[in-house]
Motif scaffolding. Structure first.
Motif, PDB file in Angstrom:
ATOM      1  N   VAL A   2       0.844  -1.192   0.000  1.00 26.83           N
ATOM      2  CA  VAL A   2       0.000   0.000   0.000  1.00 26.83           C
ATOM      3  C   VAL A   2       0.880   1.242   0.000  1.00 26.83           C
ATOM      4  O   VAL A   2       0.649   2.176  -0.770  1.00 26.83           O
ATOM      5  CB  VAL A   2      -0.965   0.001   1.219  1.00 26.83           C
ATOM      6  CG1 VAL A   2      -1.670   1.338   1.347  1.00 26.83           C
ATOM      7  CG2 VAL A   2      -1.976  -1.125   1.101  1.00 26.83           C
ATOM      8  N   ARG A   3       1.920   1.233   0.860  1.00 29.77           N
ATOM      9  CA  ARG A   3       2.832   2.380   0.927  1.00 29.77           C
ATOM     10  C   ARG A   3       3.578   2.599  -0.384  1.00 29.77           C
ATOM     11  O   ARG A   3       3.911   3.713  -0.731  1.00 29.77           O
ATOM     12  CB  ARG A   3       3.835   2.188   2.059  1.00 29.77           C
ATOM     13  CG  ARG A   3       3.233   2.555   3.407  1.00 29.77           C
ATOM     14  CD  ARG A   3       4.244   2.391   4.483  1.00 29.77           C
ATOM     15  NE  ARG A   3       3.862   1.129   5.116  1.00 29.77           N
ATOM     16  CZ  ARG A   3       4.616   0.420   5.915  1.00 29.77           C
ATOM     17  NH1 ARG A   3       5.813   0.799   6.177  1.00 29.77           N
ATOM     18  NH2 ARG A   3       4.184  -0.689   6.433  1.00 29.77           N
ATOM     19  N   HIS A   8      -4.183  -0.869  -3.549  1.00 26.61           N
ATOM     20  CA  HIS A   8      -5.084   0.170  -3.043  1.00 26.61           C
ATOM     21  C   HIS A   8      -5.403  -0.095  -1.585  1.00 26.61           C
ATOM     22  O   HIS A   8      -5.656  -1.238  -1.182  1.00 26.61           O
ATOM     23  CB  HIS A   8      -6.389   0.197  -3.854  1.00 26.61           C
ATOM     24  CG  HIS A   8      -6.187   0.691  -5.249  1.00 26.61           C
ATOM     25  ND1 HIS A   8      -5.976   2.021  -5.542  1.00 26.61           N
ATOM     26  CD2 HIS A   8      -6.143   0.033  -6.435  1.00 26.61           C
ATOM     27  CE1 HIS A   8      -5.828   2.161  -6.841  1.00 26.61           C
ATOM     28  NE2 HIS A   8      -5.923   0.963  -7.417  1.00 26.61           N
ATOM     29  N   ASP A   9      -5.411   0.985  -0.787  1.00 29.99           N
ATOM     30  CA  ASP A   9      -5.648   0.802   0.637  1.00 29.99           C
ATOM     31  C   ASP A   9      -7.040   0.269   0.957  1.00 29.99           C
ATOM     32  O   ASP A   9      -7.231  -0.479   1.908  1.00 29.99           O
ATOM     33  CB  ASP A   9      -5.356   2.076   1.421  1.00 29.99           C
ATOM     34  CG  ASP A   9      -6.145   3.275   0.934  1.00 29.99           C
ATOM     35  OD1 ASP A   9      -6.780   3.179  -0.132  1.00 29.99           O
ATOM     36  OD2 ASP A   9      -6.133   4.299   1.628  1.00 29.99           O
ATOM     37  N   ASP A  13      -7.859  -3.080   3.141  1.00 36.41           N
ATOM     38  CA  ASP A  13      -8.793  -3.107   4.268  1.00 36.41           C
ATOM     39  C   ASP A  13      -9.827  -4.213   4.112  1.00 36.41           C
ATOM     40  O   ASP A  13     -10.209  -4.855   5.084  1.00 36.41           O
ATOM     41  CB  ASP A  13      -9.489  -1.753   4.422  1.00 36.41           C
ATOM     42  CG  ASP A  13      -8.534  -0.665   4.884  1.00 36.41           C
ATOM     43  OD1 ASP A  13      -7.500  -1.013   5.499  1.00 36.41           O
ATOM     44  OD2 ASP A  13      -8.811   0.517   4.626  1.00 36.41           O
ATOM     45  N   ARG A  14     -10.288  -4.442   2.884  1.00 36.33           N
ATOM     46  CA  ARG A  14     -11.277  -5.501   2.661  1.00 36.33           C
ATOM     47  C   ARG A  14     -10.661  -6.895   2.843  1.00 36.33           C
ATOM     48  O   ARG A  14     -11.307  -7.806   3.339  1.00 36.33           O
ATOM     49  CB  ARG A  14     -11.861  -5.397   1.259  1.00 36.33           C
ATOM     50  CG  ARG A  14     -12.804  -4.224   1.095  1.00 36.33           C
ATOM     51  CD  ARG A  14     -13.251  -4.126  -0.358  1.00 36.33           C
ATOM     52  NE  ARG A  14     -14.001  -2.912  -0.572  1.00 36.33           N
ATOM     53  CZ  ARG A  14     -15.313  -2.883  -0.741  1.00 36.33           C
ATOM     54  NH1 ARG A  14     -15.999  -3.990  -0.734  1.00 36.33           N
ATOM     55  NH2 ARG A  14     -15.924  -1.739  -0.931  1.00 36.33           N
TER      56      ARG A  14
END
Length: 149
Positions: A2-3, A8-9, A13-14
């Motif tokens: 992600v960084r 994609h953030d 998260d999902r």
């Protein structure tokens, strides 16, 4: 990732709803017989031969090994034995020479690293003192310059 912008953030998260921690094989040696049986049954059909299990000596050797390659290494060794073996059971003779060599090498102690480092340093200093006939200046030169003469 992600960084680095590679993931994609919101997707992270999902996906990060449940985390599963699976300890390395060396931490759960009691699973080895079950895993060996599973890998044998998984490979036997592909190899088109009847293999019913591994000899008790083979399972004992497997449980003495530290498995740095984890479950993949175990699977590859079992698969090789299934494909190259000639009997219904995997005997010790079917284990590859390279596995026997790795088993013969001393196991890695995954304990207290600080203590291991101190012990190794003690051995190096003692060796340098012995080579320099207890002359501390020469021993220091040997120790810090790694001179092997």
């Amino acid at each position: 990732m992600v960084r680095q912008g590679k993931l994609h953030d919101d997707l992270y998260d999902r996906l990060n709803v449940v985390s599963i921690c699976v300890p390395p094989l060396r931490a759960r040696m009691e699973d080895i017989p079950l895993l060996v049986d599973y890998f044998i049954s998984d490979c036997a059909g592909e190899a088109r031969r009847m293999v019913t299990g591994a000899a008790p000596q083979v399972l004992d050797l497997f449980q003495q090994y530290s498995w740095p390659g984890n479950i993949r290494e175990l699977r590859n060794i079992v698969k090789r034995c299934v494909f190259t073996g000639r009997t219904e059971s995997i005997p010790q003779e079917d284990l590859s020479f390279d596995f026997a060599q790795r088993l013969a090498s001393p196991p890695v102690n995954l304990g207290n690293y600080d203590e291991q480092l101190r012990e190794l340093s003690r051995q190096l200093v003692a060796g340098a003192l012995k080579r320099s006939h207890d002359n501390k200046s020469k021993a220091a030169d040997l120790f810090f310059k790694c001179d092997t003469k």
